[in-house]
Write an enzyme that holds these catalytic residues in place. Structure first.
Site, PDB file in Angstrom:
ATOM      1  N   CYS A 189     -12.464  -0.589 -16.586  1.00 45.18           N
ATOM      2  CA  CYS A 189     -11.238   0.178 -17.595  1.00 45.18           C
ATOM      3  C   CYS A 189     -12.002   0.883 -17.948  1.00 45.18           C
ATOM      4  O   CYS A 189     -13.188   1.754 -17.129  1.00 45.18           O
ATOM      5  CB  CYS A 189     -12.011  -1.158 -18.857  1.00 45.18           C
ATOM      6  SG  CYS A 189     -13.719  -0.734 -19.820  1.00 45.18           S
TER       7      CYS A 189
ATOM      8  N   GLU B 264       1.182  -1.855   0.157  1.00 42.84           N
ATOM      9  CA  GLU B 264       0.465   0.122   0.210  1.00 42.84           C
ATOM     10  C   GLU B 264       1.013   1.262  -0.089  1.00 42.84           C
ATOM     11  O   GLU B 264       0.624   2.414   0.582  1.00 42.84           O
ATOM     12  CB  GLU B 264      -1.420  -0.242   1.431  1.00 42.84           C
ATOM     13  CG  GLU B 264      -1.983  -1.276   1.349  1.00 42.84           C
ATOM     14  CD  GLU B 264      -3.180  -1.299   0.597  1.00 42.84           C
ATOM     15  OE1 GLU B 264      -3.049  -0.088  -0.065  1.00 42.84           O
ATOM     16  OE2 GLU B 264      -3.615  -2.649   0.160  1.00 42.84           O
TER      17      GLU B 264
END
Length: 219
Positions: free
Chosen positions: A188, A94
């Protein structure tokens, strides 16, 4: 000279799994690694949790004010005192939640301390804006690699869309931990625009509530 690597991808691209696999590869060869994660990432508390169900406790949780060079140096001293073994690699999960100064620290660890640093994270937030840590990693990392995943339509996912109560939202704080306050879906570009009403919902758009104008005719 060792290098700083940034391996990024949309959510569900296997970043944590890849990190844990890298740690296993080093340790299988008898080499020592250190695992770090920013404290702001409360998912899994002090552990790295893969979506495949694999987890591992980190060695160091990084606070926003921490000097990472000093943190790693102290860990090396402790490792030397306990085992006499060198540190082979620094692994960061992260990494988008690190400050730009802490990313610079990672570069120093790689170049001056001569220990490879593998940083894993996501590139942009739910509004398609780069996290400060990710932006700095893209600027200075020796190697940048995209870890790929797919959208619900089957195309490559590039954005991380945020949902609250199952509804896509495009306003709010940059940081909201997955599974704690909200959930996310990797999309997407086409599916993201479909859910956002045809616009990238970036904060820096001054008129993001206005409908898009006509496209220019390039014919």
């Amino acid at each position: 000279m060792a290098k700083l690597y940034f391996r990024y991808g949309a959510m569900n691209s296997g970043k944590s799994t890849a990190l844990l696999q890298a740690a296993h590869n080093y340790e299988e060869r008898g080499q020592r690694v250190v695992l770090l994660k920013p404290r702001i990432d409360t998912k899994g508390h002090d552990s790295i949790v893969s979506r495949l169900g694999v987890s591992r406790q980190v060695d160091i949780v990084i606070d926003p004010a921490d000097n990472v060079v000093q943190v790693v140096a102290e860990y090396i001293d402790s490792l030397q005192a306990e085992t006499g073994e060198p540190l082979a690699c620094v692994l960061v999960d992260e990494s988008q939640f690190l400050t730009p100064a802490q990313v610079d620290d990672l570069f120093v660890v790689a170049v001056q301390v001569n220990i490879p640093v593998l940083a894993y994270g996501i590139r942009t937030d739910f509004q398609t804006v780069a996290f400060p840590g990710s932006r700095r990693l893209l600027e200075i990392a020796h190697s940048v690699e995209e870890l790929k995943t797919i959208c619900r339509c089957g195309k490559k996912a590039v954005f991380n869309a945020r949902l609250a109560d199952g509804v896509f939202i495009f306003d709010g704080d940059q940081v909201a931990i997955d599974g704690v306050d909200v959930t996310y879906e990797s999309l997407c570009g086409e599916c993201y625009l479909g859910e956002s009403g045809g616009r990238l919902a970036a904060k820096h758009h001054a008129k993001d509530m206005e409908p898009p104008g006509p496209h220019p005719d390039f014919s």
